[in-house]
Enzyme design. Structure first.
Site, PDB file in Angstrom:
ATOM      1  N   CYS A 105       1.294  -3.226   3.713  1.00 37.10           N
ATOM      2  CA  CYS A 105       2.535  -3.319   4.488  1.00 37.10           C
ATOM      3  C   CYS A 105       3.054  -4.763   4.485  1.00 37.10           C
ATOM      4  O   CYS A 105       2.396  -5.660   5.020  1.00 37.10           O
ATOM      5  CB  CYS A 105       2.290  -2.842   5.918  1.00 37.10           C
ATOM      6  N   HIS A 177      -0.366  -0.850  -5.793  1.00 35.37           N
ATOM      7  CA  HIS A 177       1.074  -1.024  -6.031  1.00 35.37           C
ATOM      8  C   HIS A 177       1.200  -2.365  -6.747  1.00 35.37           C
ATOM      9  O   HIS A 177       0.928  -3.417  -6.160  1.00 35.37           O
ATOM     10  CB  HIS A 177       1.851  -1.022  -4.701  1.00 35.37           C
ATOM     11  N   ASP A 211       7.008   2.228  -9.975  1.00 35.06           N
ATOM     12  CA  ASP A 211       8.032   2.485 -10.993  1.00 35.06           C
ATOM     13  C   ASP A 211       7.736   3.658 -11.922  1.00 35.06           C
ATOM     14  O   ASP A 211       8.032   3.596 -13.112  1.00 35.06           O
ATOM     15  CB  ASP A 211       8.295   1.205 -11.813  1.00 35.06           C
TER      16      ASP A 211
END
Ligand SMILES: Cc1cc2nc3c(=O)[nH]c(=O)nc-3n(C[C@H](O)[C@H](O)[C@H](O)COP(=O)(O)O)c2cc1C
Length: 380
Positions: A105, A177, A211
């Site tokens: 986060c 990520h 992506d």
């Protein structure tokens, strides 16, 4: 390739829906599951404090479908004790089959206090959080997984150490990520970092995230990085059928042609109704339709729909009004060339990373971040 497993459940393809705050609720997951059953679909994140103190909104957020299996919940927490209590509670009440931990986060409000994506810069704190979560879930046979970013910025990479700590502490799989916190959502995800993590952590599955807009991107990511599976975020916003396409393509089939506008409108009607059911005890149709406005924009991105219609849908306030607008669509209209790849959801960055004063002076320091007020954030 290492298999993804939740108890005796093995997904039909190594595909996980990324937890997305404000999006991946029971209604959204039901849409995705209707096109591609038997994958792992993770609920939007909930805060450990809010779970422990039984916040009403959080209880609404933690709903699963009667037929939903496995039930995957992402929990956010930077205080090991609170997180352990939250994990124990959701397991003990039989609410979940799988818990995912959020260490990505990037919200300034969170990292400024040393929480969220700032935690991996303090390996000992990270280890305590992971250990408490795994210990709390273990007696119930509930696997715990973790999702994180590459690091705070390029000169402060933490992905490999985070991955190793997770593997050593009994985490079921890790998902990267492939951006730093500083990058936020800018530029392209750096898939080479996923490959490097996969080389460094060989004992548990390593999933790649960032992506994947079309099923062919998942094939490309797996080929380029050797990762064990993929995590899909923004690519499925307004495209819940992507999961069906992924099952087909990752099992050697051909992706179907892009959906025509009639099929999109049918999905929108269904999704809006599911969302109304989801919010039955929390604002009902009015709340659901407010929430659905962003989905309208995502569903219609790339389709030939005029600005007036888009403006109306940006303020849509009832199911009847939605049906009226959708009824006037040309069902045969097609998406523009490349329309599937139009970026949706978050796109901004880079950002200036906010940290507590002197935070990086001593990586072994064990100050517990205070994340009691971390509500209503969009988390990763
Ligand atoms: C609206 C939105 C909300 C998000 N909320 C979360 C979250 O609660 N927890 C989390 O780990 N990541 C969250 N993320 C990050 C995604 O899970 C994912 O890591 C990111 O979007 C990159 O993957 P993608 O390129 O496939 O979208 C969020 C992303 C978006 C767009």
């Amino acid at each position: 390739m290492l298999p993804l497993q939740i108890g005796s459940f093995t997904p039909k393809a190594p595909v996980v829906l990324a937890p997305m705050a404000g999006v991946t609720n029971r209604a959204f997951r039901a849409m995705c599951r209707s096109y591609g059953d038997e994958l792992v679909y993770v609920n939007e994140m909930v805060m450990s404090h809010a779970v422990v103190y039984r916040n009403d909104k959080t209880l609404t957020m933690m709903q699963f479908g009667d037929d939903e299996s496995p039930r995957s919940l992402q929990i956010y927490g930077s205080d090991p004790d609170m997180l352990g209590r939250a994990v124990h509670q959701v397991c003990d009440e039989g609410r979940v089959d799988h818990v995912d931990l959020n260490f990505g986060c990037p919200a300034a409000k969170v990292t400024r206090k040393g929480g969220g994506a700032a935690v991996p810069a303090k390996p000992k704190l990270l280890q305590q959080i992971v250990r408490r979560a795994v210990q709390a879930a273990e007696p119930y046979g509930v696997p715990v997984t973790a999702k994180f970013r590459m690091g705070l910025w390029d000169d402060l990479r933490t992905d490999i150490t985070t991955g190793r700590i997770c593997a050593d502490e009994g985490i079921g799989w890790i998902a990267l990520h492939a951006r730093t916190v500083e990058q936020h959502y800018s530029g392209e995800a750096r898939w080479e970092a996923i490959g490097a993590l996969k080389e460094a952590v060989t004992d548990i599955p390593v999933l790649g995230n960032g992506d994947i807009w079309e099923a062919s991107d998942a094939v490309a990511m797996m080929a380029q990085t050797d990762c064990d599976g993929v995590v899909i975020g923004r690519g499925c916003l307004g495209r819940p059928w992507l999961f069906g396409d992924l099952i087909t393509v990752l099992n050697g089939g051909e992706a179907p042609a892009p959906r025509r506008l009639g099929e999109v409108a049918e999905a929108m009607r269904r999704h809006a109704r599911l969302l109304t059911d989801h919010y039955a005890g929390f604002g009902g149709e009015e709340h659901a339709m407010r929430d659905f406005r962003k989905h309208c924009a995502w569903y219609l991105s790339g389709y030939p729909v005029g600005p007036d219609v888009r403006r109306t849908l940006a303020q849509v306030s009832s199911l009847a009004q939605l049906d009226d607008v959708l009824g006037a669509f040309d069902p045969d209209a097609e998406i523009v060339e490349g329309g599937e790849r139009i970026k949706r959801g978050h796109t901004n960055g880079p950002i200036k990373v906010a940290l507590p004063e002197g935070y990086l002076d001593d990586p072994d320091e064990l100050a517990i971040p205070d994340d009691a007020d971390v509500m209503a954030l969009s988390g990763g």
